[in-house]
Scaffold this active site. Structure first.
Site, short mmCIF file in Angstrom:
data_model
loop_
_atom_site.label_atom_id
_atom_site.label_comp_id
_atom_site.label_asym_id
_atom_site.label_seq_id
_atom_site.Cartn_x
_atom_site.Cartn_y
_atom_site.Cartn_z
N ALA A 152 55.32 6.28 52.54
CA ALA A 152 54.95 6.19 51.11
C ALA A 152 55.40 7.43 50.36
O ALA A 152 55.90 7.34 49.22
CB ALA A 152 53.44 5.99 50.98
N TYR A 153 55.24 8.59 50.97
CA TYR A 153 55.65 9.85 50.34
C TYR A 153 57.17 9.89 50.17
O TYR A 153 57.67 10.22 49.09
CB TYR A 153 55.18 11.02 51.21
CG TYR A 153 55.61 12.37 50.72
CD1 TYR A 153 55.09 12.91 49.54
CD2 TYR A 153 56.53 13.13 51.45
CE1 TYR A 153 55.47 14.17 49.10
CE2 TYR A 153 56.91 14.39 51.01
CZ TYR A 153 56.39 14.91 49.84
OH TYR A 153 56.77 16.15 49.42
N ALA A 154 57.90 9.55 51.23
CA ALA A 154 59.36 9.56 51.14
C ALA A 154 59.86 8.56 50.11
O ALA A 154 60.83 8.83 49.38
CB ALA A 154 59.97 9.27 52.50
N SER A 156 58.34 7.71 47.38
CA SER A 156 58.12 8.29 46.05
C SER A 156 59.18 9.34 45.74
O SER A 156 59.65 9.45 44.60
CB SER A 156 56.72 8.91 45.96
OG SER A 156 56.61 10.12 46.69
#
Length: 244
Positions: A152-154, A156
């Site tokens: 999810a972070y990557a 974004s």
């Protein structure tokens, strides 16, 4: 410190990489607006220390994804520091979980802060930054490393990179550079949280430089993009010691 009359807005400037960027830009002669989300005391402490050292500085809070709050931040930079020449957008969040297990509310929160927050800050920066200025976003080397639990972070930060590269081209003729810095593992409280010493050592030794990055390593790249790097535009600089 010799003030140049230039002004930098640093989001997430209260600690870690953000604070290192604030201190480096202040040393480079910038007046600095230190934005914070929750760490008000640290931001105000940094602003007070810079003011005592003769650097015009102010700490201002606000949700990066709230356009009204961030408009107020830019208004204060205009009113109290005289304008905006450089925007360094370090603010972001990094909850981790496997894709199959991540709660969708958490996923939405990550995208709101990291993607919408970047869009809001970049939109205001595109309207306010003066000729000869720079907009510097923050991505991550995880977009290349593909580490489990960072999905999810990557995702974004992949969106942040797309916004960066497109905005650089949309500002054609303005003499404003737009780039992103993509740090690798960096020795900050956020990085150390939840990791054993064995895990930290393993990550550090995996780097060809055999160490973690430091906030000052990242701030050096920001200083370059905010200052002499006028021919570096529309790029993602992976500042990671050849980690990826």
């Amino acid at each position: 410190m010799t003030n140049t009359g230039r002004v930098a807005v640093v989001t997430g400037g209260s600690g870690g990489i953000g604070r290192a960027c604030v201190e480096r830009l202040a040393a480079d002669g910038f007046s600095v607006l230190i934005h914070f989300a929750g760490a008000k005391d640290r931001a105000e402490e940094t602003a007070s220390a810079l003011t005592r050292a003769g650097v015009p500085a102010v700490a201002v809070g606000g949700d990066v994804a709230d356009e009204a709050a961030m408009t107020a931040v830019f208004d204060i930079a205009d009113r109290e520091l005289g304008g905006v020449d450089v925007v360094v957008h370090t603010a972001g969040i990094m909850p981790l979980a496997p894709i199959a297990q991540m709660d969708l509310d958490t996923f939405d929160h990550i995208q709101r802060t990291n993607v919408r927050g970047t869009f809001v800050v970049d939109q205001l920066a595109a309207q306010r930054v003066r000729k000869g200025g720079s907009i510097i976003n923050f991505s991550t080397s995880v977009t290349r490393l593909h580490i489990p639990t960072y999905g999810a972070y990557a995702a974004s930060k992949g969106a942040v990179e797309a916004l960066t590269l497109i905005l650089a081209r949309e500002l054609r003729g303005r003499d404003i550079t737009v780039n992103a810095v993509a740090p690798g593992p960096t020795a900050t409280p956020l990085f150390f949280k939840g990791k054993s010493q064995e895990a930290v050592d393993q990550i550090a030794n995996a780097n060809p430089m055999q160490r973690l990055g430091t906030p000052d390593d990242i701030a050096e790249t920001v200083s370059f993009l905010a200052g002499p790097a006028r021919w570096v535009n529309g790029q993602v600089l992976h500042t990671n010691g050849a980690m990826a």
